[in-house]
Design a protein around this motif. Structure first.
Motif, mmCIF file in Angstrom:
data_model
loop_
_atom_site.group_PDB
_atom_site.id
_atom_site.type_symbol
_atom_site.label_atom_id
_atom_site.label_comp_id
_atom_site.label_asym_id
_atom_site.label_seq_id
_atom_site.Cartn_x
_atom_site.Cartn_y
_atom_site.Cartn_z
ATOM 1 N N ARG A 113 0.850 -1.198 0.000
ATOM 2 C CA ARG A 113 0.000 0.000 0.000
ATOM 3 C C ARG A 113 0.886 1.248 0.000
ATOM 4 N N PRO A 114 0.613 2.188 -0.899
ATOM 5 C CA PRO A 114 1.408 3.423 -0.931
ATOM 6 C C PRO A 114 1.252 4.207 0.365
ATOM 7 N N ARG A 115 2.335 4.759 0.840
ATOM 8 C CA ARG A 115 2.343 5.535 2.068
ATOM 9 C C ARG A 115 2.903 6.922 1.781
ATOM 10 N N VAL A 116 2.057 7.929 1.998
ATOM 11 C CA VAL A 116 2.485 9.312 1.767
ATOM 12 C C VAL A 116 3.584 9.701 2.746
ATOM 13 N N PHE A 117 3.413 9.269 3.984
ATOM 14 C CA PHE A 117 4.415 9.529 5.023
ATOM 15 C C PHE A 117 4.823 8.186 5.615
ATOM 16 N N ARG A 118 6.117 7.970 5.797
ATOM 17 C CA ARG A 118 6.605 6.718 6.342
ATOM 18 C C ARG A 118 7.393 6.961 7.624
ATOM 19 N N PHE A 119 7.171 6.081 8.600
ATOM 20 C CA PHE A 119 7.968 6.102 9.821
ATOM 21 C C PHE A 119 9.442 6.053 9.416
ATOM 22 N N PRO A 120 10.260 7.002 9.894
ATOM 23 C CA PRO A 120 11.597 7.178 9.311
ATOM 24 C C PRO A 120 12.634 6.120 9.666
ATOM 25 N N PHE A 121 12.383 5.282 10.685
ATOM 26 C CA PHE A 121 13.393 4.309 11.096
ATOM 27 C C PHE A 121 13.092 2.934 10.497
ATOM 28 N N LYS A 122 14.130 2.108 10.411
ATOM 29 C CA LYS A 122 13.998 0.760 9.885
ATOM 30 C C LYS A 122 14.727 -0.231 10.791
ATOM 31 N N GLY A 123 14.408 -1.503 10.619
ATOM 32 C CA GLY A 123 15.129 -2.553 11.311
ATOM 33 C C GLY A 123 15.037 -2.470 12.820
ATOM 34 N N ALA A 124 16.154 -2.761 13.485
ATOM 35 C CA ALA A 124 16.187 -2.805 14.947
ATOM 36 C C ALA A 124 15.841 -1.457 15.557
#
Length: 503
Positions: A386-397
């Motif tokens: 699903r396309p996300r206009v805004f994404r939570f900026p962190f990834k992984g751990a």
């Protein structure tokens, strides 16, 4: 929700965030922590407010709908948890209305120099409750002036209290010890730790803005910006207001009920026009705060009832305005019954009615947010295309850490609020604990009874169901301009929709 007229400018969205999230009456309990509050405010802004706000920003701009928090949890975990969240989220509101109603007669008594008996006190409290109920019958887009005006007045009061604190300290010295050690957290002070839930409570409400999306000109752009900018502004306002209260009243003497009002009276005197003006403006902001929250809470309850996750009465809407009047009326009935507790001749209940109701309200609001963090992770996994206009900026751990810490903080603050951590707290916290457990049990009964109105049981999104839903939205022309070609390809791919599981 929308009447077809986009009436919310970005300024109105920011002011709505402030009106919904900034709770003037909660500044005093937070200030009762003492100078430690500055450490906890900054710590919780970093570890709770920012990740929580970014989660809400992503979910609120990715999933449109009137359900907000309820929708996200239901999509992730199905009807069972959706029903629980809807109950906890709704229940906090009538208890909050009742707790604020108890402030009205006492503050009016301070302003006019009278002491009211129980019956006129109840009459004023009930008038407040039902005025709030009738205010919530209006459309949110037609009530922008309430949200904007309430925000301006709240900020004005907070700035005034902070400025008066500086003036008082310059002329009289600080009422509290201002040594460096007093600004460090004291984990042995259990009474102060009990108020940490109030700081978290003071951050709650950003998801209400997502339910206003139908009244915004560009919700995908405005919601993330409003949450981030509004959140930082609110944190600064709270800190300044808390400083003003602490400058005039020692932390161990701050009344959680009327701490702000008492602080102003200490600084300028009860006969001062400044005191009278702040008291009256404060009372007006209580109406604005309840009206702003009612728009979001009532829509969530209405939306959940339509899914069979709340009693049918919550799904009743005004035929002309489409406002959820059923939920509003139930709010008034529950708040009225809660105020009747003052008739019970037990001092811990009748005399501490504000703090008891306010604490239970805080606990249920915080409980409702705990499932949001695992729901965010599951929706990221099963609805990845699903396309996300805004994404939570962190990834992984780092992302997992940023989500686990706020959830743990919610759990610990709830425990500190209702669990007696010392013998001195038993008398005040035991009624709260009993009340919370009782409402949890009632909620399970409500969930089971409400489920009888459903024809099928929804168990939450799977990757297949998420793909099918996205394909349906693409076919219906609901694909936004910012969506990637890959997402559109996935959306339009022929994926069989699984058969619903019968209840």
């Amino acid at each position: 929700m929308s009447d077809g007229k986009k009436k919310f400018s970005f300024l109105s969205v920011i002011l709505s965030v402030i009106c919904v999230v900034f709770v003037a009456e909660a500044a005093a309990p937070a200030a009762a922590i003492g100078n430690q509050q500055f450490f906890w405010w900054i710590f919780l802004i970093i570890t709770f407010l920012l990740p929580y706000g970014m989660v809400v920003a992503e979910l609120g701009t990715t999933y449109e709908g009137d359900g907000g928090l309820y929708d996200w949890v239901r999509d992730a975990f199905g009807d069972k948890w959706g029903s629980r969240v809807a109950w906890y989220y709704w229940l906090n509101f009538p208890l909050w209305i009742a707790s604020l109603a108890t402030l009205f007669p006492s503050i009016l008594g301070m302003v006019f120099g009278v002491e009211l008996d129980l019956l006129p006190t109840l009459a004023i409290e009930l008038a407040f409750v039902w005025i709030v109920v009738f205010m919530s019958f209006s459309k949110v887009s037609d009530s922008a002036w309430i949200l904007n005006g309430g925000a301006v007045l709240k900020v004005a009061i907070a700035v005034a209290v902070g400025a008066l604190g500086i003036w008082f300290a310059v002329n009289n010295g600080f009422a509290s010890d201002m040594s460096f050690e007093t600004f460090l957290p004291d984990f042995t002070n259990t009474s102060a730790l009990s108020y940490l839930s109030i700081i978290l409570f003071n951050f709650m409400g950003f998801e209400v803005i997502c339910t206003f999306a139908g009244s915004m000109a560009n919700p995908a752009r405005d919601i993330p910006k409003a949450i981030i900018l509004g959140g930082l502004a609110i944190g600064a306002i709270y800190l300044f207001c808390g400083f003003g209260i602490g400058a005039a009243v020692p932390a161990d003497q701050i009344d959680p009920d009327f701490g702000m009002i008492v602080a102003v009276a200490t600084m300028v005197g009860e006969s001062s026009p400044i005191f009278v003006a702040i008291c009256l403006i404060f009372l007006v902001t209580l109406f604005a705060n309840m009206a702003s929250w009612s728009f979001g809470v009532n829509y969530v309850a209405d939306y959940a009832a339509k899914h069979g996750n709340m009693p049918k009465v919550f799904a009743h809407e005004n035929a002309k305005t489409e406002m959820p009047t059923g939920a509003a009326i139930v709010n008034g009935v529950v708040a009225t019954l809660a105020l009747m507790l003052q008739l019970i001749p037990i001092p811990a209940i009748s005399e501490g009615i504000f703090w008891m109701l306010f604490s239970i309200n805080v606990v249920f609001l915080l409980i409702s947010y705990i499932p949001m963090f695992p729901a965010f992770l599951k929706l990221r996994r099963v609805d990845a295309n699903r396309p996300r206009v805004f994404r939570f900026p962190f990834k992984g751990a780092l992302m997992y850490a940023a989500l686990i810490v706020p959830a743990v903080e919610l759990v610990l603050s709830i425990v500190a609020t209702i669990m007696p951590l010392s013998a001195d707290e038993v008398a005040t916290k035991l009624p709260m604990l009993i009340g919370v457990l009782l409402f949890v049990v009632i909620g399970e009964v409500v969930r089971i009874v409400s489920a009888r109105g459903r024809t099928e049981e929804y168990h939450g999104l799977t990757p297949e169901l998420a793909a099918a839903r996205l394909a349906e939205e693409a076919a219906a022309g609901e694909v936004g301009e910012g969506e990637s070609a890959a997402a559109v390809a996935v959306a339009t791919a022929p994926v069989a929709k699984p058969a619903p599981v019968q209840a």
